[in-house]
Design an enzyme around this catalytic site. Sequence first.
Site, short mmCIF file in Angstrom:
data_model
loop_
_atom_site.label_atom_id
_atom_site.label_comp_id
_atom_site.label_asym_id
_atom_site.label_seq_id
_atom_site.Cartn_x
_atom_site.Cartn_y
_atom_site.Cartn_z
CB SER A 1 -8.46 -12.04 9.52
OG SER A 1 -8.18 -13.36 9.68
N GLY B 1 -7.28 -15.88 12.49
CA GLY B 1 -5.68 -16.28 12.23
C GLY B 1 -5.77 -17.02 10.58
CG ASN C 1 -5.68 -12.66 22.37
OD1 ASN C 1 -4.85 -12.99 22.72
ND2 ASN C 1 -6.73 -13.51 21.79
CE LYS D 1 -5.25 -15.14 18.74
NZ LYS D 1 -5.60 -15.79 17.74
CG HIS E 1 -9.83 -16.48 22.24
ND1 HIS E 1 -9.29 -17.65 21.26
CD2 HIS E 1 -9.51 -15.27 21.25
CE1 HIS E 1 -8.89 -16.83 20.12
NE2 HIS E 1 -8.99 -15.76 20.18
CD GLU F 1 -11.93 -13.04 18.59
OE1 GLU F 1 -11.29 -12.32 18.26
OE2 GLU F 1 -11.89 -13.86 19.49
CD GLU G 1 -6.57 -19.07 19.17
OE1 GLU G 1 -5.76 -18.60 20.15
OE2 GLU G 1 -6.68 -18.65 18.15
P1 PGA Z 1 -6.65 -12.84 14.38
O1 PGA Z 1 -6.83 -13.27 15.98
O2 PGA Z 1 -6.86 -11.22 14.44
O3 PGA Z 1 -5.12 -13.13 14.25
O4 PGA Z 1 -7.49 -13.22 13.30
C1 PGA Z 1 -8.23 -12.75 16.57
C2 PGA Z 1 -8.55 -13.41 17.92
O5 PGA Z 1 -8.18 -14.63 17.97
O6 PGA Z 1 -8.78 -12.73 18.85
#
Ligand code: PGA
Length: 260
Positions: free
Chosen positions: A219, A179, A15, A17, A101, A173, A103
């Site tokens: 992560s 993140g 992803n 983003k 997601h 997640e 976010e």
């Molecule tokens: P990250 O994000 O691997 O940077 O923690 C995962 C995601 O948001 O799908």
Amino acid sequence: MSEPVDARTLYVAGNWKMHKLRAEARAFADALEARIDELDEVDLAIAPPFTCLTEVADVLVPLGVGVLGQTAHAAPAGAFTGEVTMAMLADAGATGVLLGHSERRQLFGETDDALAEKVPAALAAGLEPILCVGETEAEREAGETETRLERQVARGLAGIAAAQLADVTVAYEPVWAIGTGRTATPELAQAAHAHIRAVLAGLFGDEAAQAVRIQYGGSVKPDNAAELFAQPDIDGGLIGGASLAVDDFAAIAAAAAPRS
Ligand code: PGA
């Protein structure tokens, strides 16, 4: 009879983003193409920003790598400034779409009710959705993880029938792991995945639930991927930050060894 666990091919999706211009996206796709033979035992996908979706799809879809939108609207058309439809994603070359997601949920107000419409809309457009679910840190501390996951799964998938579940992936997640560098331990992640699979079994039957792939996200890095993917209910990963560099993404994908 439920399907054996090893029937689920591991699935690793990146992803991106809000990262990468078209030239950078194209360079990543070309670099992944050069390494694709090393990665033929795992299903792969990349979710680029809308603006470089076609660029990436032109290179990767012929190789069998999925290309995903990061969100889309459920309606077939309309006055929704800034949104795109599922059919527009498919027309741009996408094979699937990320839905729900955290976010999108936290920053853009995406609700479970909206997702209940988006999942069937994606399938109707020929896109394979990845439905993202996960608890916040406060919910985990309050002991609400399981009910939160139950609600997100049940409401997000309320619009589909058991026969359609085979084209859906769920991504677990935990919001506190995205993140932050705070990966869930393999044991904690496995427990959440097993719970999600039990919820799916209650909704759609055991056979359908056993066939669904449940990715872990939050992560995931080259040095922790293998122990996560070794868990019996973790069927790959949804990778954010570490999917931006092709070496890291390929190393994570290579950690998704086939189950024997
Ligand atoms: P990250 O994000 O691997 O940077 O923690 C995962 C995601 O948001 O799908």
